[in-house]
Design a protein around this motif. Structure first.
Motif, PDB file in Angstrom:
ATOM      1  N   ILE A   8       0.846  -1.203   0.000  1.00 43.33           N
ATOM      2  CA  ILE A   8       0.000   0.000   0.000  1.00 43.33           C
ATOM      3  C   ILE A   8       0.879   1.249   0.000  1.00 43.33           C
ATOM      4  O   ILE A   8       0.637   2.190  -0.757  1.00 43.33           O
ATOM      5  CB  ILE A   8      -0.971  -0.025   1.200  1.00 43.33           C
ATOM      6  N   SER A   9       1.919   1.261   0.842  1.00 40.67           N
ATOM      7  CA  SER A   9       2.734   2.486   0.907  1.00 40.67           C
ATOM      8  C   SER A   9       3.483   2.713  -0.407  1.00 40.67           C
ATOM      9  O   SER A   9       3.768   3.846  -0.769  1.00 40.67           O
ATOM     10  CB  SER A   9       3.696   2.449   2.102  1.00 40.67           C
ATOM     11  N   GLN A  10       3.758   1.629  -1.146  1.00 38.75           N
ATOM     12  CA  GLN A  10       4.425   1.788  -2.455  1.00 38.75           C
ATOM     13  C   GLN A  10       3.417   1.934  -3.596  1.00 38.75           C
ATOM     14  O   GLN A  10       3.829   1.978  -4.753  1.00 38.75           O
ATOM     15  CB  GLN A  10       5.335   0.579  -2.716  1.00 38.75           C
ATOM     16  N   GLN A  11       2.118   1.942  -3.263  1.00 38.62           N
ATOM     17  CA  GLN A  11       1.051   2.033  -4.280  1.00 38.62           C
ATOM     18  C   GLN A  11       1.253   0.952  -5.346  1.00 38.62           C
ATOM     19  O   GLN A  11       1.083   1.203  -6.543  1.00 38.62           O
ATOM     20  CB  GLN A  11       1.076   3.417  -4.952  1.00 38.62           C
ATOM     21  N   ASN A  12       1.615  -0.246  -4.870  1.00 35.64           N
ATOM     22  CA  ASN A  12       1.935  -1.340  -5.791  1.00 35.64           C
ATOM     23  C   ASN A  12       0.711  -2.262  -5.922  1.00 35.64           C
ATOM     24  O   ASN A  12       0.479  -3.147  -5.096  1.00 35.64           O
ATOM     25  CB  ASN A  12       3.151  -2.100  -5.222  1.00 35.64           C
ATOM     26  N   GLY A  13      -0.082  -2.030  -6.981  1.00 34.93           N
ATOM     27  CA  GLY A  13      -1.325  -2.770  -7.168  1.00 34.93           C
ATOM     28  C   GLY A  13      -1.106  -4.270  -7.280  1.00 34.93           C
ATOM     29  O   GLY A  13      -1.889  -5.057  -6.740  1.00 34.93           O
ATOM     30  N   ASP A  14      -0.031  -4.692  -7.976  1.00 33.58           N
ATOM     31  CA  ASP A  14       0.241  -6.137  -8.116  1.00 33.58           C
ATOM     32  C   ASP A  14       0.416  -6.774  -6.746  1.00 33.58           C
ATOM     33  O   ASP A  14      -0.157  -7.824  -6.453  1.00 33.58           O
ATOM     34  CB  ASP A  14       1.535  -6.371  -8.921  1.00 33.58           C
ATOM     35  N   ALA A  15       1.232  -6.125  -5.895  1.00 35.74           N
ATOM     36  CA  ALA A  15       1.518  -6.697  -4.575  1.00 35.74           C
ATOM     37  C   ALA A  15       0.281  -6.634  -3.673  1.00 35.74           C
ATOM     38  O   ALA A  15       0.024  -7.563  -2.898  1.00 35.74           O
ATOM     39  CB  ALA A  15       2.699  -5.954  -3.938  1.00 35.74           C
ATOM     40  N   ILE A  16      -0.513  -5.558  -3.800  1.00 33.23           N
ATOM     41  CA  ILE A  16      -1.758  -5.502  -3.006  1.00 33.23           C
ATOM     42  C   ILE A  16      -2.633  -6.699  -3.392  1.00 33.23           C
ATOM     43  O   ILE A  16      -3.163  -7.405  -2.531  1.00 33.23           O
ATOM     44  CB  ILE A  16      -2.512  -4.170  -3.243  1.00 33.23           C
ATOM     45  N   GLY A  17      -2.740  -6.929  -4.699  1.00 31.44           N
ATOM     46  CA  GLY A  17      -3.566  -8.047  -5.183  1.00 31.44           C
ATOM     47  C   GLY A  17      -3.094  -9.384  -4.646  1.00 31.44           C
ATOM     48  O   GLY A  17      -3.902 -10.268  -4.344  1.00 31.44           O
ATOM     49  N   GLN A  18      -1.776  -9.548  -4.496  1.00 29.22           N
ATOM     50  CA  GLN A  18      -1.242 -10.837  -4.007  1.00 29.22           C
ATOM     51  C   GLN A  18      -1.489 -11.037  -2.519  1.00 29.22           C
ATOM     52  O   GLN A  18      -1.463 -12.162  -2.036  1.00 29.22           O
ATOM     53  CB  GLN A  18       0.269 -10.897  -4.256  1.00 29.22           C
ATOM     54  N   HIS A  19      -1.663  -9.937  -1.766  1.00 27.71           N
ATOM     55  CA  HIS A  19      -1.760 -10.076  -0.308  1.00 27.71           C
ATOM     56  C   HIS A  19      -3.162  -9.805   0.237  1.00 27.71           C
ATOM     57  O   HIS A  19      -3.336  -9.590   1.437  1.00 27.71           O
ATOM     58  CB  HIS A  19      -0.713  -9.175   0.366  1.00 27.71           C
ATOM     59  N   LEU A  20      -4.171  -9.836  -0.656  1.00 30.72           N
ATOM     60  CA  LEU A  20      -5.566  -9.715  -0.194  1.00 30.72           C
ATOM     61  C   LEU A  20      -5.864 -10.886   0.736  1.00 30.72           C
ATOM     62  O   LEU A  20      -5.448 -12.017   0.468  1.00 30.72           O
ATOM     63  CB  LEU A  20      -6.520  -9.764  -1.392  1.00 30.72           C
ATOM     64  N   TYR A  21      -6.624 -10.622   1.829  1.00 27.11           N
ATOM     65  CA  TYR A  21      -6.885 -11.704   2.789  1.00 27.11           C
ATOM     66  C   TYR A  21      -8.165 -11.424   3.572  1.00 27.11           C
ATOM     67  O   TYR A  21      -8.404 -10.302   4.006  1.00 27.11           O
ATOM     68  CB  TYR A  21      -5.711 -11.833   3.772  1.00 27.11           C
ATOM     69  N   ASN A  22      -8.981 -12.459   3.771  1.00 29.11           N
ATOM     70  CA  ASN A  22     -10.207 -12.307   4.562  1.00 29.11           C
ATOM     71  C   ASN A  22     -10.516 -13.622   5.274  1.00 29.11           C
ATOM     72  O   ASN A  22     -10.891 -14.614   4.635  1.00 29.11           O
ATOM     73  CB  ASN A  22     -11.381 -11.914   3.652  1.00 29.11           C
ATOM     74  N   ASP A  23     -10.378 -13.644   6.613  1.00 28.49           N
ATOM     75  CA  ASP A  23     -10.666 -14.851   7.401  1.00 28.49           C
ATOM     76  C   ASP A  23     -12.093 -15.350   7.195  1.00 28.49           C
ATOM     77  O   ASP A  23     -12.353 -16.561   7.268  1.00 28.49           O
ATOM     78  CB  ASP A  23     -10.472 -14.552   8.905  1.00 28.49           C
ATOM     79  N   LEU A  24     -13.059 -14.436   6.972  1.00 26.36           N
ATOM     80  CA  LEU A  24     -14.468 -14.858   6.891  1.00 26.36           C
ATOM     81  C   LEU A  24     -14.766 -15.687   5.642  1.00 26.36           C
ATOM     82  O   LEU A  24     -15.789 -16.370   5.581  1.00 26.36           O
ATOM     83  CB  LEU A  24     -15.403 -13.643   6.981  1.00 26.36           C
ATOM     84  N   GLU A  25     -13.850 -15.666   4.654  1.00 24.61           N
ATOM     85  CA  GLU A  25     -14.030 -16.559   3.497  1.00 24.61           C
ATOM     86  C   GLU A  25     -14.099 -18.014   3.949  1.00 24.61           C
ATOM     87  O   GLU A  25     -14.770 -18.837   3.318  1.00 24.61           O
ATOM     88  CB  GLU A  25     -12.855 -16.412   2.520  1.00 24.61           C
ATOM     89  N   LYS A  26     -13.417 -18.325   5.075  1.00 25.76           N
ATOM     90  CA  LYS A  26     -13.322 -19.727   5.523  1.00 25.76           C
ATOM     91  C   LYS A  26     -14.676 -20.291   5.921  1.00 25.76           C
ATOM     92  O   LYS A  26     -14.850 -21.505   5.943  1.00 25.76           O
ATOM     93  CB  LYS A  26     -12.378 -19.819   6.735  1.00 25.76           C
ATOM     94  N   VAL A  27     -15.636 -19.421   6.293  1.00 26.22           N
ATOM     95  CA  VAL A  27     -16.973 -19.938   6.626  1.00 26.22           C
ATOM     96  C   VAL A  27     -18.010 -19.616   5.550  1.00 26.22           C
ATOM     97  O   VAL A  27     -18.925 -20.401   5.317  1.00 26.22           O
ATOM     98  CB  VAL A  27     -17.480 -19.441   8.008  1.00 26.22           C
ATOM     99  N   VAL A  28     -17.866 -18.478   4.877  1.00 22.88           N
ATOM    100  CA  VAL A  28     -18.909 -18.080   3.909  1.00 22.88           C
ATOM    101  C   VAL A  28     -18.783 -18.889   2.610  1.00 22.88           C
ATOM    102  O   VAL A  28     -19.800 -19.353   2.067  1.00 22.88           O
ATOM    103  CB  VAL A  28     -18.865 -16.555   3.630  1.00 22.88           C
ATOM    104  N   LEU A  29     -17.564 -19.102   2.123  1.00 20.24           N
ATOM    105  CA  LEU A  29     -17.424 -19.808   0.835  1.00 20.24           C
ATOM    106  C   LEU A  29     -17.881 -21.271   0.925  1.00 20.24           C
ATOM    107  O   LEU A  29     -18.637 -21.729   0.057  1.00 20.24           O
ATOM    108  CB  LEU A  29     -15.989 -19.700   0.295  1.00 20.24           C
ATOM    109  N   PRO A  30     -17.521 -22.031   1.992  1.00 17.32           N
ATOM    110  CA  PRO A  30     -18.037 -23.407   2.068  1.00 17.32           C
ATOM    111  C   PRO A  30     -19.561 -23.463   2.210  1.00 17.32           C
ATOM    112  O   PRO A  30     -20.199 -24.389   1.715  1.00 17.32           O
ATOM    113  CB  PRO A  30     -17.375 -23.980   3.330  1.00 17.32           C
ATOM    114  N   ALA A  31     -20.154 -22.436   2.860  1.00 13.82           N
ATOM    115  CA  ALA A  31     -21.620 -22.443   3.040  1.00 13.82           C
ATOM    116  C   ALA A  31     -22.342 -22.066   1.749  1.00 13.82           C
ATOM    117  O   ALA A  31     -23.530 -22.347   1.601  1.00 13.82           O
ATOM    118  CB  ALA A  31     -22.008 -21.480   4.162  1.00 13.82           C
ATOM    119  N   HIS A  32     -21.640 -21.388   0.834  1.00 13.61           N
ATOM    120  CA  HIS A  32     -22.273 -20.920  -0.410  1.00 13.61           C
ATOM    121  C   HIS A  32     -21.392 -21.299  -1.603  1.00 13.61           C
ATOM    122  O   HIS A  32     -20.632 -20.471  -2.122  1.00 13.61           O
ATOM    123  CB  HIS A  32     -22.484 -19.396  -0.361  1.00 13.61           C
ATOM    124  N   PRO A  33     -21.504 -22.567  -2.052  1.00 13.56           N
ATOM    125  CA  PRO A  33     -20.638 -23.048  -3.146  1.00 13.56           C
ATOM    126  C   PRO A  33     -20.733 -22.190  -4.404  1.00 13.56           C
ATOM    127  O   PRO A  33     -19.741 -22.075  -5.136  1.00 13.56           O
ATOM    128  CB  PRO A  33     -21.156 -24.468  -3.409  1.00 13.56           C
TER     129      PRO A  33
END
Ligand code: C5P
Length: 315
Positions: free
Chosen positions: A221-246
């Motif tokens: 983020i501080s380097q405004q590096n879109g590629d690196a931001i895209g690689q480090h996206l993360y959300n713990d709640l995916e672990k419950v929402v994605l299995p519940a909604h295939p």
């Protein structure tokens, strides 16, 4: 002025980590939030009465005192009882464009707009910090929605540290028109599945916040590096929402193959987003998604990153 209209933008989470349980029953979070250009229009208008009235023609949005925007006005009325006597009641009108129950903070951004609009209408002269302190009483995401832009949010989500804005990036947002996810459900289900991994927040809370500050995401983020931001996206709640909604999981897989910088679910979902470096890449992804999913199967929006959440609309 007898009325103020504000554009109230949605947010996405570039990062959402659940640290553990808080004594107040909420979860201790470490997040990176970003305002994006998909917005509702919220108008506050003076009336002759001494009541709060709310209008919203969306079938899934309550127009009664349970609406967060109504509660925002009721909170200001309670804290500043002479304001309504002096200035009269208020009619709140919400033109809804942000999908409901989507993880995009639509209700929160409406409440933030009412706080800011009424501060102007009733000439209260509140500072941003004062508005955010009131906002925190209403909901965890509302203090961020007062400020907008790019920010770290910790605690329940209500402690907001602004970051240098991310210019030029876009998000393609994707959500099934018929699916909503309840935020309490997502957090409760996460607790049931992962409580054994929860850390003691009195010690781990500060260290996780520190860890984020020195993480690859913050460097990106501080380097405004879109590629690196895209690689480090993360959300713990995916672990419950994605299995519940295939179906959401399947759309995520499809989106991720179409060449953006990275794909993630925002908040408690079910909205997914893919980052792109510019609008034409976003348009190409929307076109490819449209050849696979009809409008009745999937809503798609192109939303530029914004440096604020709320914007006054000149009459
Ligand atoms: O604060 P807000 O009303 O947006 O939160 C909605 C629900 O999400 C809470 O009632 C709680 O179940 C869950 N939540 C949580 N921890 C947070 C934020 C929200 O458990 N930090």
């Amino acid at each position: 002025m007898d009325s103020y209209s504000l554009s109230a933008a949605a947010k996405i989470n570039l990062y959402l980590e659940i640290v553990g349980d808080r004594p107040d029953g909420y979860h201790e979070l470490v997040m990176v939030m970003q305002s994006v250009g998909l917005a509702d229009q919220v108008t506050v208008r003076r009336t002759g009465s001494h009541h709060i009235h709310l209008q919203c023609h969306h079938p899934d949005v309550p127009d009664d005192p349970t609406n967060l925007a109504y509660r925002a006005a009721a909170l200001l009325q309670a804290r500043f009882p002479t304001a309504m006597e002096q200035w009269g009641g208020v009619e709140i009108t919400i033109e809804k464009n942000i999908p409901v129950g989507a993880g995009l903070a639509g209700g929160s951004t409406n409440a933030a707009a009412v706080l800011v609009g009424l501060d102007l209408l009733w000439q209260l002269g509140l500072t941003q910090i004062e508005l955010q302190t009131l906002a925190a009483e209403l909901g965890s995401d509302i203090p961020f929605c007062i400020a907008g832009g790019t920010a770290i949010a910790t605690g329940r989500g209500e402690q907001v540290d602004m970051l240098h804005g991310l210019d030029g990036l876009f998000a393609v947002l994707a959500k099934s028109p018929t699916l909503s996810v309840s935020t309490p459900w997502a957090y409760q289900t996460y607790r049931q599945a992962f409580a054994d991994t929860y850390l003691d927040i009195t010690t781990a809370g500060p260290s996780r916040r520190e860890k984020l500050h020195s993480s690859p995401m913050m460097t990106a983020i501080s380097q405004q590096n879109g590629d690196a931001i895209g690689q480090h996206l993360y959300n713990d709640l995916e672990k419950v929402v994605l299995p519940a909604h295939p179906n959401v999981d399947e759309v995520k897989t499809t989106l991720a193959r179409l060449g953006g910088l990275g794909t993630l679910m925002t908040g408690s979902g079910p909205t997914l987003f893919t980052l792109t470096a510019n609008r034409s890449e976003a348009e190409a992804i929307v076109q490819q998604m449209r050849s696979r999913y009809s409008e009745s199967e999937l809503g798609l929006w192109i939303a530029p990153f914004l440096s604020t959440s709320l914007q006054l609309i000149e009459p």
